[in-house]
Structures are given as C-alpha cells and as structure tokens.
Design a protein around this motif. Structure first.
Motif, PDB file in Angstrom:
ATOM      1  N   ILE A  12       0.837  -1.201   0.000  1.00 48.30           N
ATOM      2  CA  ILE A  12       0.000   0.000   0.000  1.00 48.30           C
ATOM      3  C   ILE A  12       0.871   1.251   0.000  1.00 48.30           C
ATOM      4  O   ILE A  12       0.631   2.192  -0.757  1.00 48.30           O
ATOM      5  N   LYS A  13       1.921   1.253   0.800  1.00 44.91           N
ATOM      6  CA  LYS A  13       2.801   2.431   0.866  1.00 44.91           C
ATOM      7  C   LYS A  13       3.606   2.619  -0.416  1.00 44.91           C
ATOM      8  O   LYS A  13       3.970   3.738  -0.754  1.00 44.91           O
ATOM      9  N   GLU A  14       3.893   1.544  -1.121  1.00 44.45           N
ATOM     10  CA  GLU A  14       4.563   1.677  -2.421  1.00 44.45           C
ATOM     11  C   GLU A  14       3.663   2.428  -3.400  1.00 44.45           C
ATOM     12  O   GLU A  14       4.131   3.249  -4.180  1.00 44.45           O
ATOM     13  N   ALA A  15       2.363   2.145  -3.351  1.00 48.76           N
ATOM     14  CA  ALA A  15       1.414   2.789  -4.256  1.00 48.76           C
ATOM     15  C   ALA A  15       1.028   4.188  -3.788  1.00 48.76           C
ATOM     16  O   ALA A  15       0.768   5.067  -4.605  1.00 48.76           O
ATOM     17  N   PHE A  16       0.993   4.378  -2.468  1.00 51.68           N
ATOM     18  CA  PHE A  16       0.572   5.651  -1.876  1.00 51.68           C
ATOM     19  C   PHE A  16       1.609   6.071  -0.832  1.00 51.68           C
ATOM     20  O   PHE A  16       1.417   5.832   0.370  1.00 51.68           O
ATOM     21  N   PRO A  17       2.718   6.671  -1.268  1.00 51.22           N
ATOM     22  CA  PRO A  17       3.808   6.995  -0.332  1.00 51.22           C
ATOM     23  C   PRO A  17       3.402   7.901   0.829  1.00 51.22           C
ATOM     24  O   PRO A  17       4.002   7.839   1.902  1.00 51.22           O
ATOM     25  N   ASP A  18       2.372   8.725   0.632  1.00 50.06           N
ATOM     26  CA  ASP A  18       1.940   9.632   1.697  1.00 50.06           C
ATOM     27  C   ASP A  18       0.972   8.975   2.677  1.00 50.06           C
ATOM     28  O   ASP A  18       0.553   9.601   3.649  1.00 50.06           O
TER      29      ASP A  18
END
Length: 78
Positions: A12-18
């Motif tokens: 998830i963080k790879e797709a949405f870094p923020d």
C-alpha cells in the motif's frame, strides 16, 4: 501461505507513499485483516474508487494469498 501484515502495508505504501496505514489481523490467522488507509490520492474519489485503488496496490493478492480485507479509506482532513 498467508500474507503478513507488513507485506500488505508495504504494498500500500509503495502505491501511496503519503499514506497513513493501519493493519489489524482480525482472526489471528494471517488471513483476515482490516486496513485503514488515509491518503491524499483518495480526495475526490468515491469509496468504491478508493477501494479499487487499494486492491490494485495489492497486485492481485486479494482473493488469493490475502483472503479477506475489510477496508476503511479516506483522504486526510483538510
């Protein structure tokens, strides 16, 4: 083999870094999770679109390695 909570969060963080991501293992079996994801990327998107974006970030693991994921998504407060 079940999917680890850390792996779900990483994808998830790879797709949405923020994103602010919180993962809970609901049954203790590594197979049923709840995820809360807050990201600016969700602003202006419907709930269905937000969930589709998260499923896309999981790269096809939903329904296979990852059996169940209860999602709560939203943009950050303004």
């Amino acid at each position: 083999m079940p999917m680890a909570a850390d792996d779900i969060e990483r994808l998830i963080k790879e797709a949405f870094p923020d994103a602010e991501v919180e993962i809970k293992d609901l049954a203790g079996d590594g197979d049923h999770y709840a995820a809360t994801v807050v990201s600016e990327a969700f602003r202006g998107k419907s709930r269905v679109q937000q969930h589709q974006m998260v499923y896309g970030a999981l790269k096809g693991n939903m329904g296979g390695v990852l059996h169940a994921l209860a999602l709560t998504t939203s943009p950050p407060p303004q």
